[in-house]
Design an enzyme around this catalytic site. Structure first.
Site, PDB file in Angstrom:
ATOM      1  NE  ARG A 147      -4.209  -1.562   1.985  1.00 14.88           N
ATOM      2  CZ  ARG A 147      -5.232  -1.931   2.676  1.00 14.88           C
ATOM      3  NH1 ARG A 147      -5.113  -1.600   3.919  1.00 14.88           N
ATOM      4  NH2 ARG A 147      -6.256  -2.656   2.266  1.00 14.88           N
ATOM      5  CE  LYS A 170     -20.023 -16.187   8.019  1.00 20.90           C
ATOM      6  NZ  LYS A 170     -20.398 -15.839   9.398  1.00 20.90           N
ATOM      7  N   GLY A 216      -9.037  -8.170  -0.870  1.00 23.52           N
ATOM      8  CA  GLY A 216      -9.128  -9.276   0.020  1.00 23.52           C
ATOM      9  C   GLY A 216      -8.332 -10.360  -0.573  1.00 23.52           C
ATOM     10  N   GLY A 227     -13.182  -3.656   0.770  1.00 26.70           N
ATOM     11  CA  GLY A 227     -14.463  -3.327   1.212  1.00 26.70           C
ATOM     12  C   GLY A 227     -15.024  -1.984   0.007  1.00 26.70           C
TER      13      GLY A 227
END
Length: 422
Positions: free
Chosen positions: A38, A225, A379, A402
């Site tokens: 990053r 999920k 992710g 996100g």
């Protein structure tokens, strides 16, 4: 493909004081940066700004979530019957000093460190910066106002931060989905533009995936999920030609079709949602692909004995850990000829080498596609393409898990919306 927001190229920086939001929320261990991806991602913007002759550059970022850790320490102290003084609480893993030192090395130039994000001492340091001097503020999240739900608190902090610069640059895509003082509110008090990293994220995710994807467009959605991916699945169904589903969420879809999944991970409260998504795919004429075979074990363990199922059903007492060879073949066929691919989420428990094959094979398949735009949406998928050694072959790897999902869901990101339009 140009983005609709102004960037650092569209504003004169000579003789200006620049304040820039970066995303230096990097993994730390014993005061040492463990992965500087990053930090490296922000270097092109930082170097460009410095070349344009600003009087000073102030950098700000968060690092972890001190509020959560303070709460944990407080609860532990209460449990141990010891007094807890929040003002004296110090957790080194949230301090920006190692990040400032690391950036100094990468730039070959001193990066000074402020003792706080705001306050008279910080203002004096900003005012005392020599021509082209760089100052990094302390972790913005040490300030309660940064993430306050009260707009007036965020405004007070943002107004103070705005006195440190004449121009605001946002290069922190990873936090663009948060309406925080340093990511969104400050943009209302200064001319606000995007950095190169923000520009690249918007160019690929917003323009090439959301607004105008080249067809055929295939999306691969995995992970544990269904509940965390409902909005993105529904949004993609109106855009893609094929939707590939893998990972733990696939078992909820299979169960929704009445197929046995043994003791695999299933969200029973999402069965109806899965049925609705399957129906929407049929109605939208989207090919929705689910596993037709699996690699299964009897226990969730890296050493567990495994086998490949003969079909899509998993017998009682067994649980799915990865996609099987027939499934991989079908998924690879669906990807052949794709012009746009968006991938978010692994195909199996890829943290365990034995069950990483499906995920790595998909990564290598994407790397081999010719003439396709391949976008990796943050992710675990980012970790997977790196571990598979094919990161360099992807068109774009998002720095914001996100934020990238929310953008693909069709949500407006506050940190982007606040920037000036072209």
């Amino acid at each position: 493909m140009a983005i609709s927001k102004k960037t650092v190229r569209d504003i004169d920086l000579a003789g200006k004081r620049v304040i820039m939001r970066v995303d230096f929320n990097v993994p730390m261990k014993d005061g040492v940066v463990q992965d500087d991806t990053r930090i490296a991602a922000a270097l092109p913007t930082i170097k460009y700004v410095l070349e344009k002759g600003p009087t000073s550059l102030v950098l700000m970022s968060h690092l972890g979530d001190p509020k959560k850790d303070i709460q944990k320490a407080k609860e532990k102290a209460e449990k141990d019957g010891k007094p807890f003084d929040e003002k004296k609480f110090s957790d080194g893993k949230h301090k920006m000093a190692p990040v400032a030192a690391h950036l100094s090395k990468l730039l070959g130039k001193e990066v000074k460190l402020a003792p706080s994000a705001v306050g008279p001492e910080v203002k004096a340091m900003v005012d005392g910066l020599g021509q082209g001097g760089i100052l990094m503020l302390e972790n913005t999240r040490f300030q309660k106002a940064e993430t306050s739900k009260e707009a007036t608190d965020r405004e007070a902090m943002a107004k103070e931060l705005a006195t440190f610069g004449d121009v605001y640059v946002n290069d922190a895509f990873g936090t663009a989905h948060r309406a925080h003082a340093s990511t969104e509110t400050i943009a209302h008090f200064l001319p606000a533009v995007a950095g190169f990293l923000m520009e690249k994220e918007l160019e690929f995710l917003d323009e090439k995936v959301v607004k105008a994807p080249a067809k055929p467009f295939v999306a691969i959605i995995g992970g544990a999920k269904v509940s965390s991916k409902i909005a993105v699945l529904e949004s993609l169904l109106s855009k893609v030609n094929s939707l590939i589903i893998g990972g733990g969420m696939a078992y909820t879809f299979l169960k929704a079709q009445g197929i046995g999944v043994g003791k695999s991970l299933v969200e029973d409260d999402q069965i109806d949602t899965a049925k609705a998504i399957l129906k929407k795919a049929t109605d939208s004429k989207v090919a929705l692909l689910l596993p037709v075979d699996h690699i299964v074990t009897q226990e969730f363990s890296a050493e567990a004995a495994s086998k490949v199922t003969s079909g899509s059903a998993i017998e009682d007492g067994w649980l799915g850990m990865d996609i099987g060879p027939k499934t991989l073949e079908q998924y690879q066929q669906a990807l052949a000829g794709a012009k746009t691919v968006f991938w978010n989420g692994p195909m199996g428990v890829f943290e365990m080498p034995k069950f990483a094959e499906g995920t790595f094979a998909i990564a290598k398949t994407l790397a081999g596609l010719s003439g396709a735009t391949t976008v990796i949406g943050g992710g675990d998928s980012v970790s997977a393409v790196k571990k598979a050694g094919v990161a360099e072959k992807m068109s774009h790897i998002s720095t914001g898990g996100g934020a990238s999902l929310e953008l693909v869901e069709g949500k407006t990101l506050p940190g982007v919306a606040a920037l000036m339009n072209k």
